[in-house]
Write a protein that holds these residues in place. Structure first.
Motif: not given
Length: 84
Positions: A4-6, A9-14, A66-67, A82-84
């Motif tokens: 659920s942490d994902l 909005p402060s995340k990156v994927v890839g 999906r997450d 912090g913020p993305a």
């Protein structure tokens, strides 16, 4: 939803984005898919370990994608400080 942490909005994927976040010191937690290419995930896991960043394993790329709220699988993702 396993990670659920994902949802935050402060995340990156890839892999490229995660590698950059680790290099910049902005990664708070690393997420890797168990069925991703070990050549990619091992390097990220080692880098995260050296920096004291926790690694969380997802069962599959599909689950991790999906997450993260994307329609395709993901090998790696990172929650950011912090913020993305």
């Amino acid at each position: 939803m396993v990670h659920s942490d994902l949802e935050h909005p402060s995340k990156v994927v890839g892999v490229k984005q995660v590698r950059r976040a680790l290099a910049n010191g902005t990664a708070k937690r690393l997420y890797l898919a168990r069925d991703a290419d070990p050549h990619l995930t091992q390097a990220l896991e080692e880098q995260a370990s050296q920096q004291g960043v926790e690694t969380v394993w997802a069962n599959s790329m599909r689950e991790l994608g999906r997450d993260c709220g994307i329609a395709v699988g993901a090998s790696a993702a990172a929650e950011l400080n912090g913020p993305a």
